[in-house]
Design a protein around this motif. Structure first.
Motif, short mmCIF file in Angstrom:
data_model
loop_
_atom_site.label_atom_id
_atom_site.label_comp_id
_atom_site.label_asym_id
_atom_site.label_seq_id
_atom_site.Cartn_x
_atom_site.Cartn_y
_atom_site.Cartn_z
N VAL A 140 0.83 -1.21 0.00
CA VAL A 140 0.00 0.00 0.00
C VAL A 140 0.86 1.26 0.00
O VAL A 140 0.60 2.21 -0.75
N THR A 141 1.89 1.27 0.83
CA THR A 141 2.77 2.44 0.90
C THR A 141 3.43 2.71 -0.45
O THR A 141 3.51 3.86 -0.90
N MET A 142 3.86 1.65 -1.11
CA MET A 142 4.56 1.80 -2.38
C MET A 142 3.62 2.15 -3.53
O MET A 142 3.86 3.11 -4.28
N TYR A 143 2.52 1.41 -3.67
CA TYR A 143 1.67 1.57 -4.84
C TYR A 143 0.72 2.77 -4.76
O TYR A 143 0.21 3.23 -5.78
N TYR A 144 0.48 3.29 -3.55
CA TYR A 144 -0.36 4.48 -3.43
C TYR A 144 0.48 5.71 -3.10
O TYR A 144 -0.06 6.77 -2.79
N ASN A 145 1.80 5.52 -3.13
CA ASN A 145 2.75 6.64 -2.99
C ASN A 145 2.54 7.42 -1.69
O ASN A 145 2.54 8.65 -1.67
N LEU A 146 2.38 6.70 -0.60
CA LEU A 146 2.25 7.33 0.71
C LEU A 146 3.64 7.60 1.28
O LEU A 146 4.52 6.74 1.21
N LYS A 147 3.83 8.80 1.82
CA LYS A 147 5.13 9.21 2.32
C LYS A 147 5.18 9.16 3.84
O LYS A 147 4.28 9.65 4.51
N ALA A 148 6.26 8.58 4.36
CA ALA A 148 6.38 8.41 5.80
C ALA A 148 7.01 9.61 6.50
O ALA A 148 7.25 9.57 7.70
N GLY A 149 7.28 10.68 5.78
CA GLY A 149 7.90 11.86 6.38
C GLY A 149 7.04 12.50 7.46
O GLY A 149 5.82 12.35 7.48
N GLN A 150 7.68 13.23 8.34
CA GLN A 150 6.98 13.86 9.46
C GLN A 150 6.60 15.31 9.19
O GLN A 150 6.03 15.98 10.05
N SER A 151 6.91 15.81 8.00
CA SER A 151 6.58 17.20 7.70
C SER A 151 5.07 17.38 7.58
O SER A 151 4.34 16.45 7.22
N ALA A 152 4.62 18.58 7.89
CA ALA A 152 3.19 18.88 7.84
C ALA A 152 2.64 18.72 6.43
O ALA A 152 1.52 18.24 6.23
N SER A 153 3.44 19.10 5.44
CA SER A 153 2.98 19.01 4.05
C SER A 153 2.81 17.55 3.62
O SER A 153 1.86 17.21 2.91
N ALA A 154 3.75 16.68 4.05
CA ALA A 154 3.66 15.26 3.70
C ALA A 154 2.44 14.63 4.34
O ALA A 154 1.70 13.86 3.70
N LYS A 155 2.20 14.96 5.60
CA LYS A 155 1.04 14.41 6.30
C LYS A 155 -0.26 14.89 5.67
O LYS A 155 -1.22 14.12 5.52
N ASP A 156 -0.29 16.16 5.30
CA ASP A 156 -1.50 16.72 4.69
C ASP A 156 -1.78 16.05 3.34
O ASP A 156 -2.93 15.74 3.02
N LYS A 157 -0.72 15.82 2.57
CA LYS A 157 -0.88 15.17 1.27
C LYS A 157 -1.38 13.75 1.44
O LYS A 157 -2.29 13.30 0.72
N ASN A 158 -0.80 13.02 2.40
CA ASN A 158 -1.24 11.64 2.67
C ASN A 158 -2.71 11.61 3.10
O ASN A 158 -3.49 10.77 2.65
N LYS A 159 -3.06 12.53 3.98
CA LYS A 159 -4.42 12.56 4.53
C LYS A 159 -5.45 12.82 3.45
O LYS A 159 -6.50 12.16 3.38
N LYS A 160 -5.16 13.77 2.57
CA LYS A 160 -6.08 14.09 1.48
C LYS A 160 -6.20 12.93 0.49
O LYS A 160 -7.29 12.63 0.00
N LEU A 161 -5.07 12.29 0.22
CA LEU A 161 -5.08 11.16 -0.72
C LEU A 161 -5.93 10.01 -0.19
O LEU A 161 -6.79 9.48 -0.89
N VAL A 162 -5.71 9.63 1.06
CA VAL A 162 -6.46 8.52 1.65
C VAL A 162 -7.94 8.86 1.77
O VAL A 162 -8.81 8.01 1.52
N ALA A 163 -8.24 10.10 2.14
CA ALA A 163 -9.64 10.52 2.26
C ALA A 163 -10.35 10.39 0.91
O ALA A 163 -11.51 9.98 0.84
N ARG A 164 -9.64 10.73 -0.16
CA ARG A 164 -10.24 10.63 -1.49
C ARG A 164 -10.42 9.18 -1.91
O ARG A 164 -11.46 8.80 -2.47
N LEU A 165 -9.43 8.35 -1.61
CA LEU A 165 -9.50 6.94 -2.01
C LEU A 165 -10.56 6.17 -1.24
O LEU A 165 -11.13 5.20 -1.75
#
Length: 203
Positions: free
Chosen positions: A21-46
């Motif tokens: 899942v991490t690899m194929y949906y391009n989820l980033k494990a970084g702790q930056s606010a921008s990375a978390k926000d991007k992950n959150k929006k992506l998962v919410a959409r999916l």
């Protein structure tokens, strides 16, 4: 047999499914606010709970941006094939699949992917307990969706083509050759295998 190894599969799928899942949906494990926000929006959409969009993550990435009525190639997302190839299909299960994958196999892969995506709901990975009660409901939902997909596309035989394609890819991945290499008894073994409505999460 797939359903007799349910406990082992739950543990294996939960651990290894996370990598897929991490690899194929391009989820980033970084702790930056921008990375978390991007992950959150992506998962919410999916995982948005709105009609057909509820299973958006099962479509190819290029289809996810299209209007629901225009989307094609459901169950073609490479994460599904990867999970089946690496963690479900193998020498130990070969004789149980016949000439196409069981619906329960595709539903199990879909359930695992959905579970792993939910662990990123807040934008970062959150180790969540895999409960049989909750995920059995999700598994049943995916199984029902597959039944519906087969009914709606029966004229074009799309489900059988999909299941045969996934199995062909899995056989090649496992180094087992084409479906034409199946032994004559494979069809009978398929009939003796788990019922398509059996829930591997409960075993």
């Amino acid at each position: 047999m797939l359903t007799r190894r349910g406990t082992h599969l739950r543990s294996e799928l939960k651990i290894k499914g996370r990598k897929t899942v991490t690899m194929y949906y391009n989820l980033k494990a970084g702790q930056s606010a921008s990375a978390k926000d991007k992950n959150k929006k992506l998962v919410a959409r999916l995982l948005q709970d709105r009609g057909a969009d509820r299973i958006l993550f099962l479509y190819l990435a290029k289809e996810q941006a299209r209007e629901a009525v225009m989307q094609q190639h459901i169950y073609r997302h490479p994460a599904i094939g990867n999970l089946i190839n690496e963690y479900i299909f193998g020498d130990r299960y070969t004789e149980h699949f016949g000439n196409q994958l069981l619906k329960a196999t595709i539903a199990l892969a879909s359930t695992c992917i959905e579970f792993c995506l939910k662990e990123w709901t807040e934008g970062h990975f959150d180790n969540t307990t895999f409960t049989v009660s909750e995920n059995s409901v999700i598994f049943a939902s995916h199984l029902a969706d597959l039944d519906r997909f087969e009914r709606l596309t029966i004229r074009h035989n799309l489900y059988r083509k999909l299941a045969a394609k996934l199995l062909t890819n899995a056989r090649y991945y496992a180094g087992l050759g084409d479906l034409t290499d199946l032994a004559p008894t494979a069809g009978r073994m398929h009939e003796q295998a788990t019922d398509t409505n059996d829930n591997p999460l409960k075993h």
